[in-house]
Design a protein around this motif. Sequence first.
Motif, PDB file in Angstrom:
ATOM      1  N   LEU A  62     -27.241 -32.431  -7.027  1.00  0.00           N
ATOM      2  CA  LEU A  62     -28.278 -33.152  -6.297  1.00  0.00           C
ATOM      3  C   LEU A  62     -29.171 -33.915  -7.266  1.00  0.00           C
ATOM      4  CD1 LEU A  62     -29.921 -33.790  -3.720  1.00  0.00           C
ATOM      5  CD2 LEU A  62     -31.189 -31.674  -4.134  1.00  0.00           C
ATOM      6  N   ARG A  63     -29.544 -33.284  -8.379  1.00  0.00           N
ATOM      7  CA  ARG A  63     -30.398 -33.959  -9.369  1.00  0.00           C
ATOM      8  C   ARG A  63     -29.729 -35.222  -9.904  1.00  0.00           C
ATOM      9  NH1 ARG A  63     -32.047 -30.615 -14.601  1.00  0.00           N
ATOM     10  NH2 ARG A  63     -29.766 -30.681 -14.827  1.00  0.00           N
ATOM     11  N   ASP A  64     -28.435 -35.141 -10.206  1.00  0.00           N
ATOM     12  CA  ASP A  64     -27.717 -36.311 -10.713  1.00  0.00           C
ATOM     13  C   ASP A  64     -27.677 -37.423  -9.670  1.00  0.00           C
ATOM     14  OD1 ASP A  64     -27.282 -34.946 -13.050  1.00  0.00           O
ATOM     15  OD2 ASP A  64     -25.259 -34.272 -12.501  1.00  0.00           O
ATOM     16  N   LYS A  65     -27.464 -37.043  -8.415  1.00  0.00           N
ATOM     17  CA  LYS A  65     -27.387 -38.036  -7.348  1.00  0.00           C
ATOM     18  C   LYS A  65     -28.747 -38.685  -7.095  1.00  0.00           C
ATOM     19  CE  LYS A  65     -23.038 -37.758  -6.394  1.00  0.00           C
ATOM     20  NZ  LYS A  65     -22.140 -38.921  -6.692  1.00  0.00           N
ATOM     21  N   ILE A  66     -29.813 -37.899  -7.194  1.00  0.00           N
ATOM     22  CA  ILE A  66     -31.155 -38.457  -7.027  1.00  0.00           C
ATOM     23  C   ILE A  66     -31.460 -39.451  -8.144  1.00  0.00           C
ATOM     24  CG2 ILE A  66     -33.624 -37.920  -7.057  1.00  0.00           C
ATOM     25  CD1 ILE A  66     -32.331 -37.239  -4.439  1.00  0.00           C
ATOM     26  N   ASP A  67     -31.093 -39.097  -9.376  1.00  0.00           N
ATOM     27  CA  ASP A  67     -31.295 -40.016 -10.501  1.00  0.00           C
ATOM     28  C   ASP A  67     -30.557 -41.332 -10.266  1.00  0.00           C
ATOM     29  OD1 ASP A  67     -32.885 -38.234 -11.826  1.00  0.00           O
ATOM     30  OD2 ASP A  67     -31.311 -37.470 -13.138  1.00  0.00           O
ATOM     31  N   LEU A  68     -29.319 -41.229  -9.799  1.00  0.00           N
ATOM     32  CA  LEU A  68     -28.543 -42.431  -9.521  1.00  0.00           C
ATOM     33  C   LEU A  68     -29.180 -43.236  -8.399  1.00  0.00           C
ATOM     34  CD1 LEU A  68     -26.081 -44.251  -9.831  1.00  0.00           C
ATOM     35  CD2 LEU A  68     -24.825 -42.690  -8.327  1.00  0.00           C
ATOM     36  N   PHE A  69     -29.637 -42.548  -7.358  1.00  0.00           N
ATOM     37  CA  PHE A  69     -30.279 -43.245  -6.236  1.00  0.00           C
ATOM     38  C   PHE A  69     -31.525 -43.998  -6.688  1.00  0.00           C
ATOM     39  CE2 PHE A  69     -33.874 -42.958  -3.275  1.00  0.00           C
ATOM     40  CZ  PHE A  69     -33.433 -43.833  -2.295  1.00  0.00           C
ATOM     41  N   LEU A  70     -32.344 -43.369  -7.548  1.00  0.00           N
ATOM     42  CA  LEU A  70     -33.567 -44.022  -8.025  1.00  0.00           C
ATOM     43  C   LEU A  70     -33.245 -45.297  -8.786  1.00  0.00           C
ATOM     44  CD1 LEU A  70     -35.657 -40.926  -9.220  1.00  0.00           C
ATOM     45  CD2 LEU A  70     -35.874 -42.194  -7.077  1.00  0.00           C
ATOM     46  N   GLU A  71     -32.182 -45.245  -9.606  1.00  0.00           N
ATOM     47  CA  GLU A  71     -31.802 -46.439 -10.360  1.00  0.00           C
ATOM     48  C   GLU A  71     -31.264 -47.536  -9.430  1.00  0.00           C
ATOM     49  OE1 GLU A  71     -32.430 -47.043 -13.459  1.00  0.00           O
ATOM     50  OE2 GLU A  71     -33.321 -45.051 -13.696  1.00  0.00           O
ATOM     51  N   HIS A  92     -25.656 -58.746 -16.416  1.00  0.00           N
ATOM     52  CA  HIS A  92     -25.360 -58.985 -17.826  1.00  0.00           C
ATOM     53  C   HIS A  92     -26.359 -58.238 -18.708  1.00  0.00           C
ATOM     54  CE1 HIS A  92     -24.001 -61.125 -21.400  1.00  0.00           C
ATOM     55  NE2 HIS A  92     -25.274 -61.383 -21.683  1.00  0.00           N
ATOM     56  N   THR A  93     -27.629 -58.177 -18.271  1.00  0.00           N
ATOM     57  CA  THR A  93     -28.642 -57.431 -19.016  1.00  0.00           C
ATOM     58  C   THR A  93     -28.277 -55.952 -19.087  1.00  0.00           C
ATOM     59  OG1 THR A  93     -30.396 -58.971 -18.351  1.00  0.00           O
ATOM     60  CG2 THR A  93     -31.080 -56.783 -19.103  1.00  0.00           C
ATOM     61  N   LEU A  94     -27.836 -55.390 -17.961  1.00  0.00           N
ATOM     62  CA  LEU A  94     -27.438 -53.984 -17.942  1.00  0.00           C
ATOM     63  C   LEU A  94     -26.311 -53.713 -18.942  1.00  0.00           C
ATOM     64  CD1 LEU A  94     -27.406 -53.228 -14.089  1.00  0.00           C
ATOM     65  CD2 LEU A  94     -29.241 -52.780 -15.726  1.00  0.00           C
ATOM     66  N   ILE A  95     -25.352 -54.628 -18.982  1.00  0.00           N
ATOM     67  CA  ILE A  95     -24.212 -54.460 -19.888  1.00  0.00           C
ATOM     68  C   ILE A  95     -24.659 -54.587 -21.346  1.00  0.00           C
ATOM     69  CG2 ILE A  95     -21.990 -55.426 -20.595  1.00  0.00           C
ATOM     70  CD1 ILE A  95     -21.581 -56.277 -17.680  1.00  0.00           C
ATOM     71  N   GLU A  96     -25.556 -55.552 -21.620  1.00  0.00           N
ATOM     72  CA  GLU A  96     -26.048 -55.738 -22.985  1.00  0.00           C
ATOM     73  C   GLU A  96     -26.806 -54.500 -23.467  1.00  0.00           C
ATOM     74  OE1 GLU A  96     -25.786 -58.270 -25.354  1.00  0.00           O
ATOM     75  OE2 GLU A  96     -24.128 -58.815 -24.018  1.00  0.00           O
ATOM     76  N   ILE A  97     -27.628 -53.938 -22.588  1.00  0.00           N
ATOM     77  CA  ILE A  97     -28.369 -52.733 -22.961  1.00  0.00           C
ATOM     78  C   ILE A  97     -27.403 -51.585 -23.239  1.00  0.00           C
ATOM     79  CG2 ILE A  97     -30.037 -51.007 -22.185  1.00  0.00           C
ATOM     80  CD1 ILE A  97     -31.273 -53.686 -22.876  1.00  0.00           C
ATOM     81  N   GLN A  98     -26.360 -51.465 -22.420  1.00  0.00           N
ATOM     82  CA  GLN A  98     -25.365 -50.416 -22.628  1.00  0.00           C
ATOM     83  C   GLN A  98     -24.706 -50.552 -23.998  1.00  0.00           C
ATOM     84  OE1 GLN A  98     -24.413 -47.811 -20.491  1.00  0.00           O
ATOM     85  NE2 GLN A  98     -23.211 -47.123 -22.240  1.00  0.00           N
ATOM     86  N   ASP A 118     -26.762 -43.114 -20.941  1.00  0.00           N
ATOM     87  CA  ASP A 118     -25.583 -43.353 -21.764  1.00  0.00           C
ATOM     88  C   ASP A 118     -24.335 -42.817 -21.056  1.00  0.00           C
ATOM     89  OD1 ASP A 118     -26.662 -40.886 -22.028  1.00  0.00           O
ATOM     90  OD2 ASP A 118     -26.222 -40.674 -24.170  1.00  0.00           O
ATOM     91  N   ASN A 119     -24.038 -43.437 -19.913  1.00  0.00           N
ATOM     92  CA  ASN A 119     -22.896 -43.063 -19.103  1.00  0.00           C
ATOM     93  C   ASN A 119     -22.306 -44.335 -18.516  1.00  0.00           C
ATOM     94  OD1 ASN A 119     -21.138 -42.197 -17.029  1.00  0.00           O
ATOM     95  ND2 ASN A 119     -22.293 -40.283 -16.801  1.00  0.00           N
ATOM     96  N   ALA A 120     -21.166 -44.754 -19.045  1.00  0.00           N
ATOM     97  CA  ALA A 120     -20.566 -46.013 -18.611  1.00  0.00           C
ATOM     98  C   ALA A 120     -20.130 -45.957 -17.158  1.00  0.00           C
ATOM     99  CB  ALA A 120     -19.365 -46.344 -19.507  1.00  0.00           C
ATOM    100  N   HIS A 121     -19.754 -44.767 -16.678  1.00  0.00           N
ATOM    101  CA  HIS A 121     -19.303 -44.633 -15.286  1.00  0.00           C
ATOM    102  C   HIS A 121     -20.439 -44.946 -14.313  1.00  0.00           C
ATOM    103  CE1 HIS A 121     -17.195 -43.127 -11.773  1.00  0.00           C
ATOM    104  NE2 HIS A 121     -18.237 -42.363 -11.507  1.00  0.00           N
ATOM    105  N   ILE A 122     -21.655 -44.452 -14.642  1.00  0.00           N
ATOM    106  CA  ILE A 122     -22.820 -44.727 -13.791  1.00  0.00           C
ATOM    107  C   ILE A 122     -23.132 -46.213 -13.783  1.00  0.00           C
ATOM    108  CG2 ILE A 122     -25.282 -44.297 -13.495  1.00  0.00           C
ATOM    109  CD1 ILE A 122     -23.473 -41.944 -12.782  1.00  0.00           C
ATOM    110  N   LEU A 123     -23.053 -46.849 -14.955  1.00  0.00           N
ATOM    111  CA  LEU A 123     -23.308 -48.281 -15.039  1.00  0.00           C
ATOM    112  C   LEU A 123     -22.294 -49.058 -14.205  1.00  0.00           C
ATOM    113  CD1 LEU A 123     -24.764 -50.725 -16.203  1.00  0.00           C
ATOM    114  CD2 LEU A 123     -23.259 -50.587 -18.202  1.00  0.00           C
TER     115      LEU A 123
END
Length: 217
Positions: A62-71, A92-98, A118-123
């Motif tokens: 649930l914590r992981d899903k809430i974090d994803l929802f907030l983003e 493109h900004t998101l990818i550059e930051i990654q 630092d999780n490419a799957h989430i991005l």
Amino acid sequence: SSPMVMGFNKTILIPDVYLSQENLKNVLLHETWHIKNHDVYTKQIINLLVIMYWWFIPAYRLRDKIDLFLEMRVDNQTTNPFSKGEVMKYMHTLIEIQKNIQDRNEFKRQSTHFMIQDNAHILEYRINYLMDGMYRKKTNRILMIVVLTLPLLTNSIILESAFEPPNNEDMYDQSDIDKGYIIKHKDGTYELVFSKIRAKILNPNDECFKDVPIIEE
């Protein structure tokens, strides 16, 4: 290593890397929305739930899903007034930051909000969400109610060892003993008899037997 809001101070930290004016604008818009939404308080509430229900494995999910929802909510709020071209620049900004993330962030376990974990799957999930035109999938309300009440219900159940209740028929007092008698056997041993009980005793002169008659065998 990643733009973020630090704790309750409404402070935005920017990594020491080159950011174009377009990228910097997107970063500041994103983090500003986290501040406006008071997301740090939401995260702290979820952290408290995880602490309280540390044994309940779905709480971590649930914590992981809430974090994803907030983003994803902030991505939506940030890009809502954007044109399609500006949305592409935001992605493109998101990818550059990654790409700029090399080491784990030293503030990771504190009250922070990262623009990029630092999780490419989430991005990838967030970018697909933006490309699909902000497609929203709503969770069934009944399922949500069950998920939210399950930890509370499980916490209200207490498992304890079972014990047999005392049997009053096996409990005796001095008055019961006084109604009995003591048998002195020929071998010199003594036996107390009262009610349906026969028990060997060592000392017939004990205080508790003073009113009990002694019968010789």
